[in-house]
Motif scaffolding. Structure first.
Motif, PDB file in Angstrom:
ATOM      1  N   TYR A 173       1.024  -1.331  -0.042  1.00  0.00           N
ATOM      2  CA  TYR A 173      -0.071  -0.196  -0.122  1.00  0.00           C
ATOM      3  C   TYR A 173       0.325   1.818  -0.420  1.00  0.00           C
ATOM      4  O   TYR A 173       1.739   1.621   0.741  1.00  0.00           O
ATOM      5  N   HIS A 194      -4.722  -1.279   5.378  1.00  0.00           N
ATOM      6  CA  HIS A 194      -4.425  -2.529   5.733  1.00  0.00           C
ATOM      7  C   HIS A 194      -5.066  -3.545   5.791  1.00  0.00           C
ATOM      8  O   HIS A 194      -5.224  -4.962   5.179  1.00  0.00           O
ATOM      9  N   ILE A 210       1.547  -7.386   3.491  1.00  0.00           N
ATOM     10  CA  ILE A 210       0.818  -6.365   2.937  1.00  0.00           C
ATOM     11  C   ILE A 210       2.299  -5.427   3.814  1.00  0.00           C
ATOM     12  O   ILE A 210       2.321  -5.125   4.767  1.00  0.00           O
ATOM     13  N   TYR A 212       3.804  -1.104   3.695  1.00  0.00           N
ATOM     14  CA  TYR A 212       3.294   0.363   3.610  1.00  0.00           C
ATOM     15  C   TYR A 212       4.340   0.407   3.084  1.00  0.00           C
ATOM     16  O   TYR A 212       5.955   0.568   3.104  1.00  0.00           O
ATOM     17  N   ASP A 229      -1.678  -5.221  10.444  1.00  0.00           N
ATOM     18  CA  ASP A 229      -2.119  -6.070   9.533  1.00  0.00           C
ATOM     19  C   ASP A 229      -0.211  -4.660   8.571  1.00  0.00           C
ATOM     20  O   ASP A 229      -0.657  -5.612   7.263  1.00  0.00           O
ATOM     21  N   ILE A 230       0.327  -4.322   9.568  1.00  0.00           N
ATOM     22  CA  ILE A 230       1.460  -4.100   8.242  1.00  0.00           C
ATOM     23  C   ILE A 230       2.602  -4.556   8.930  1.00  0.00           C
ATOM     24  O   ILE A 230       3.103  -4.887   9.711  1.00  0.00           O
TER      25      ILE A 230
END
Length: 254
Positions: A173, A194, A210, A212, A229-230
């Motif tokens: 992302y 995320h 996922i 960043y 979620d990173i």
């Protein structure tokens, strides 16, 4: 939840050098990075140099666990496509990861969602790992379209190959408004997106890394990486400074 308690996903830090470097500066950079990233770690690290420096980079990484990645790829296997590089050629160079859909490619080379999906397929066909980039512009965020844009970009690939293909892929992302601007999404803003991406991918989403990508620095990496979620970072300028890059890698090594 603290990431240290999450055993499902291993952190990944990817350095995208873009169109920077030469043999001398690359050698100086990698000598420092390799020396500072010895032994066993809980995070994976990759660097994506310009194509002319693949051989040189491989030689410099020979004594390291750091792997080679590519900044882009053609959607075609072969043919009269002057200046393009195929996934099969990248596989010949022991490449592991391939960035597809980077915001600069989408904006400057006008790569469409459909073309990005085709590149994703081409990369996986050669058993390489695509890093699919998604992200919104400042205008799209300010007008409340951020999640819709990301859904569209992700869905173009899902419609082509299905969610299960992401078992062997990475998503990055990268909010366009935070790339190279010095601005960074807050950890909470990044976490929201995320989590949204993970939910869109269904069951397989819990196993997808996922990353960043948006002006990640040594002074904000640790806070970003604590978000549930990173799973690491896709770095631009920070990957060109050995100490900055190593500091971010160490922040992911949890």
């Amino acid at each position: 939840m603290n990431k240290a308690n999450n055993t499902k996903r291993r952190q990944l830090v990817v350095g995208n050098w873009k169109m920077n470097g030469n043999q001398r500066t690359n050698a100086e950079l990698l000598a420092k990075v390799v020396a500072g990233w010895q032994g066993k770690h809980n995070a994976d690290v990759a660097v994506c140099p310009p194509f002319p420096y693949f051989q040189h980079t491989l030689e410099l990484l020979a004594s390291s666990s750091i792997v080679l990645g590519a900044q882009s790829v053609s959607e075609y296997e072969s043919g009269a496509y002057t200046g393009e590089v195929s996934a099969r050629m990248l596989a010949d160079w022991q490449c592991r990861y391939v960035i597809v859909g980077h915001n600069e490619r989408r904006r400057m080379q006008q790569e469409s969602d459909t073309q990005v999906a085709q590149k994703f397929v081409a990369v996986q066909r050669e058993q390489l790992v695509p890093i699919l980039c998604v992200g919104e512009s400042l205008e799209q965020r300010e007008t409340g379209q951020a999640l819709a844009v990301i859904h569209r970009q992700l869905n173009a690939v899902v419609e082509s190959v299905g969610c299960d293909a992401f078992e062997h892929a990475v998503v990055a992302y990268e909010p366009v408004w935070a790339v190279g601007t010095g601005k960074t999404a807050t950890p909470q803003q990044a976490q929201e997106v995320h989590h949204f991406i993970r939910e869109l991918l269904g069951d397989v989403g819990q196993r997808v890394r996922i990353l960043y990508g948006g002006s990640v620095k040594a002074n904000n990496a640790a806070q970003l990486f604590t978000m549930t979620d990173i799973d690491g970072a896709l770095l631009g300028g920070a990957s060109l400074d050995a100490e900055e890059f190593l500091s971010i890698c160490r922040a992911a090594d949890i």
